[in-house]
Structures are given as C-alpha cells and as structure tokens.
Design an enzyme around this catalytic site. Structure first.
Site, PDB file in Angstrom:
ATOM      1  N   THR A  70     -54.752 -28.435  93.981  1.00 30.29           N
ATOM      2  CA  THR A  70     -54.926 -29.582  94.879  1.00 30.29           C
ATOM      3  C   THR A  70     -53.584 -30.230  95.180  1.00 30.29           C
ATOM      4  O   THR A  70     -53.266 -30.523  96.341  1.00 30.29           O
ATOM      5  CB  THR A  70     -55.901 -30.606  94.270  1.00 30.29           C
ATOM      6  N   ASN A 153     -64.113 -19.792  98.355  1.00 32.73           N
ATOM      7  CA  ASN A 153     -64.622 -19.993  97.000  1.00 32.73           C
ATOM      8  C   ASN A 153     -66.139 -19.838  96.899  1.00 32.73           C
ATOM      9  O   ASN A 153     -66.661 -19.532  95.836  1.00 32.73           O
ATOM     10  CB  ASN A 153     -64.214 -21.381  96.483  1.00 32.73           C
ATOM     11  N   GLN A 181     -58.379 -18.593  94.640  1.00 33.50           N
ATOM     12  CA  GLN A 181     -59.454 -17.658  94.280  1.00 33.50           C
ATOM     13  C   GLN A 181     -58.998 -16.201  94.291  1.00 33.50           C
ATOM     14  O   GLN A 181     -59.683 -15.342  93.721  1.00 33.50           O
ATOM     15  CB  GLN A 181     -60.648 -17.834  95.234  1.00 33.50           C
ATOM     16  N   SER A 201     -53.831 -22.051  90.860  1.00 37.62           N
ATOM     17  CA  SER A 201     -54.257 -22.918  89.769  1.00 37.62           C
ATOM     18  C   SER A 201     -54.566 -22.067  88.549  1.00 37.62           C
ATOM     19  O   SER A 201     -55.262 -21.051  88.648  1.00 37.62           O
ATOM     20  CB  SER A 201     -55.497 -23.717  90.181  1.00 37.62           C
ATOM     21  N   HIS A 203     -56.415 -22.514  85.849  1.00 41.45           N
ATOM     22  CA  HIS A 203     -57.724 -22.469  85.198  1.00 41.45           C
ATOM     23  C   HIS A 203     -58.684 -21.490  85.869  1.00 41.45           C
ATOM     24  O   HIS A 203     -59.768 -21.218  85.344  1.00 41.45           O
ATOM     25  CB  HIS A 203     -58.349 -23.868  85.119  1.00 41.45           C
ATOM     26  N   THR A 238     -41.470 -34.953  84.141  1.00 42.47           N
ATOM     27  CA  THR A 238     -41.247 -34.059  83.009  1.00 42.47           C
ATOM     28  C   THR A 238     -42.267 -32.937  83.017  1.00 42.47           C
ATOM     29  O   THR A 238     -43.463 -33.156  83.182  1.00 42.47           O
ATOM     30  CB  THR A 238     -41.355 -34.843  81.685  1.00 42.47           C
ATOM     31  N   CYS A 329     -68.987 -28.445  95.478  1.00 39.40           N
ATOM     32  CA  CYS A 329     -67.822 -29.308  95.674  1.00 39.40           C
ATOM     33  C   CYS A 329     -68.106 -30.460  96.627  1.00 39.40           C
ATOM     34  O   CYS A 329     -67.211 -31.217  96.963  1.00 39.40           O
ATOM     35  CB  CYS A 329     -66.645 -28.488  96.200  1.00 39.40           C
TER      36      CYS A 329
END
Length: 396
Positions: A70, A153, A181, A201, A203, A238, A329
């Site tokens: 995102t 997705n 995806q 991403s 995950h 950081t 979503c």
C-alpha cells in the site's frame, strides 16, 4: 483446518521467523550507526536486499524497502504527480489505472481526481481481461503514469504488462505494476516486462506483515513519500530490520523452489476445478470467473448460483475449510465486488464470488477435502435454491 486463502496472506516461513529472531535478539543496532553493532545490522540489511532482489529480478540498488504494497503504491502514484515532476512536465497530470485495481488504489485515485488530477480507468471483459484497445486510446501524451495489478487478487487474471509498457513508453509515460499477487506465484521478473516501478509485499510470500518494497528502475529519479536519508534518501525512517531480514529469508526460500511451487499449485488448481465441474449441481449454477483467461496458478473465483459468498463461506468454515469473499476488501465483504461488477456481473451476483487461493503447502488431500465439504455443505444449499426458483416459476 484447510487454509485456501493464500491471496489474502500466508503463514510466515520458519526461515523468516529464525531470521527475524536473530535480528531482534542479537543484531538489534541501528543500521545507520557507524559503530560495529550498527555495521553488523547493515550487513544483515545488505544480505536481505540481495535476497529480495534475486527473487524479483531487479538490482539491489533499485530496491526501496517500505511498510508494504500500500505504501509502495501510494509512493508510485503520488510521486508521479509530485510538484517537482510536474515542474519538468506540466502537461503530464493524468493517471490511467485498470478498473479492477485494489480498493486502496481506487480510493487514492478518487482522492486525486477530487484534487483536480484526471484519472481514467481501463475496462475489462467478462473474463477479467484488460481491454487493450481502450488502453491504447486512453494512454496519451498527457499521461504521467499507467498503473495496473500484475494479477488481480480476486480472479487471478494476469495483466498484459509487456503490451502496456510499450504503450506507455511510446507516449512518454511510465508503467507501475502492483506485483503483490504475482511474486512467488509466477516466474515474472522486473527486468523482463518493461515496467518502471514495482510494488511488492512480504506477507503474500510467507514473509512478515508490515514490510514490502518499491522497485524503481535504475536511472529513474523518484520523489520520496517520507523524507530522510535512509534507503538512499528514497524512504526516510529507521529501517525495520527484523521485517526486512524476514522478507529476505522468505524471498530466498521462494526463489529456491519457485518452479516446483508453481507446477504443484497449477496441478492442484486443476484438480480442484475438475472437482467443481463434476459436482452434481443444477446446470449452470457453478460458474468459474476468468476460467479461459491467463490466470495465476493458484486462484479460483467461483459463484454457486445466487448463494451469497457469506453464506457459502460460513458453511465451509464450519466444515474446516477457509476461503474468502471476492469482496473481502470492500467494507468487510458486504458490498458487491467492484471486480465482478467491472466484469459485467449483476449486483446480486457480485456478492456471490468465493475465492479459493492455494499455497505451496496445499496438498491433494486438502483439495479433495475441500471438494467433499462443498459437496456435503454447499451443494444442498444450491439444490434448495434451484428447487425454490422452480417452485416460484411454476407459481408465476
């Protein structure tokens, strides 16, 4: 539990957990510090960067770590309209997206449109395939950025990225791909499809949540969303070292077994869709979306008559099978899927899409058990719906 919702998220790989534990427990210094503990952290950061770059098919110095897709997507879209870029090309104020982008992207596009920036959406056909003729008509010399998913997705339908890159570049525009995806589920590589920017991403490929990356093509200067000197001054803050090394370990694992994983998921999806095809359901009531389009190897989106996705998913979860709604979503899944609406589905049917997305750990036994659960718990609902419709037709 049979987990068939891998497009939503994946279990963190043991290799990623181990790498993160090391970063949290032993190498916890700031990678920007010049002392030895800081330099040890910087070396871990460099190793993870190389691991992720290898999976994505990009250079390490093209990779900018972010908090996830995102943020990467926002950096791409907002950067394309940054005042510094507009000062160099004031005529390039328009964005072109597909009509089936992730809801977060469409929400951002709506916000930019309200701020005075033109945004156009490319339509898809009934199979979810992008309308290339309309894309060609929309991509003109006033376009700053074309942005599309690598694969949708919900349906798993893949976008024609090479063709879009050629169209964009012919008009002096750039192509951004939300590859979230695609990575870990296809052999797609950044250097091979002509894209200028890529979002990913961790995950989605057995890495931790809260970490991702934006790939920025070598030689392309891009405005940062967060100012600071980290990530070559392209993303301040950081570095999330535990997340980054977890991402790196997951990427290394994915790269090592990618071809095997894709082949296995493709075979299991075929097994699953064959099982759906052979269900003794009333004719025409089991509908696969995008069945004849080029799709990800792991994704099936199906409608069971006019049964709501919520009703089907509840029945399956009681049987130990976890899937998801095509509209998951959008407002918790109680709104019609914008993807199915774009594909021409009625508002009622756009509430009925059930997505099954396989992972590298999915087994043939899982698939057979899922088909059995559908046969035992969803088929009776479908047959009852068909009988009710027949009675209503006779009454009328």
């Amino acid at each position: 539990m049979i987990y068939l919702d891998h497009n939503a998220t994946t279990a963190v790989a043991p290799e990623a957990v181990a790498a993160m534990h090391q970063a949290l427990d032993q190498v916890w210094a700031n990678p920007s510090s010049t002392h030895e503990p800081g330099q040890a952290a910087r070396r871990l950061l460099a190793t993870a960067r190389a691991q992720v770059a290898q999976l994505l098919g990009c250079r390490g110095d093209e990779l900018v770590f972010t908090s996830g897709a995102t943020e990467s997507n926002h950096t791409a879209l907002l950067g394309a309209l940054d005042p510094r870029r507009l000062a160099q090309a004031p005529q390039r104020r328009r964005l072109v997206l597909s009509a089936v982008e992730h809801p977060s992207m469409l929400a951002l596009a709506q916000r930019l449109r309200a701020a005075g920036f033109p945004v156009d959406l490319i339509a898809v056909d009934a199979a979810g395939r992008l309308d290339l003729d309309q894309a060609r008509a929309l991509i003109g010399p006033d376009v700053a950025l074309v942005s599309v998913m690598g694969a949708n997705n919900e349906t798993g339908v893949c976008m024609p990225l090479t063709e879009l890159a050629a169209m964009a570049h012919a008009q002096g525009a750039l192509l951004h791909v939300d590859a979230t995806q695609r990575v870990g589920k296809s052999a797609l590589r950044f250097a091979e499809n002509g894209a200028d920017l890529w979002s990913v991403s961790a995950h989605k490929l057995h890495g931790p949540k809260g970490i991702g990356a934006l790939v920025i093509r070598k030689g392309l200067s891009w405005p940062s969303l967060f100012e600071g000197r980290q990530e070559r001054a392209r993303r301040g803050g950081t570095e999330n070292l535990p997340g980054i090394v977890g991402f790196g370990a997951a990427a290394e694992r994915a790269a090592r077994t990618l071809d095997e994983d894709i082949a296995q998921m493709a075979a299991l999806r075929q097994r699953f869709e064959s099982g759906l095809h052979h269900l003794p359901a009333p004719a025409g009531t089991v509908h696969l979306y995008g069945a004849h389009a080029h799709r990800l190897a792991n994704t099936t989106l199906v409608r069971f008559g006019s049964l709501s996705a919520e009703r089907v998913l509840l029945a399956l979860e009681r049987a130990g099978v976890i899937a998801s709604s095509g509209a998951a979503c959008s407002a918790g899944g109680n709104q019609p899927s914008h993807v199915l609406l774009a594909m021409g589905a009625s508002p009622q049917h756009a509430l009925c899409g059930v997505r099954f997305s396989l992972g590298r750990d999915t087994t043939a036994d899982d698939i057979d058990a899922a088909i059995e659960a559908i046969h035992r718990h969803v088929l009776p609902l479908l047959q009852a719906e068909a009988a009710e419709a027949a009675r209503f037709a006779v009454t009328v």
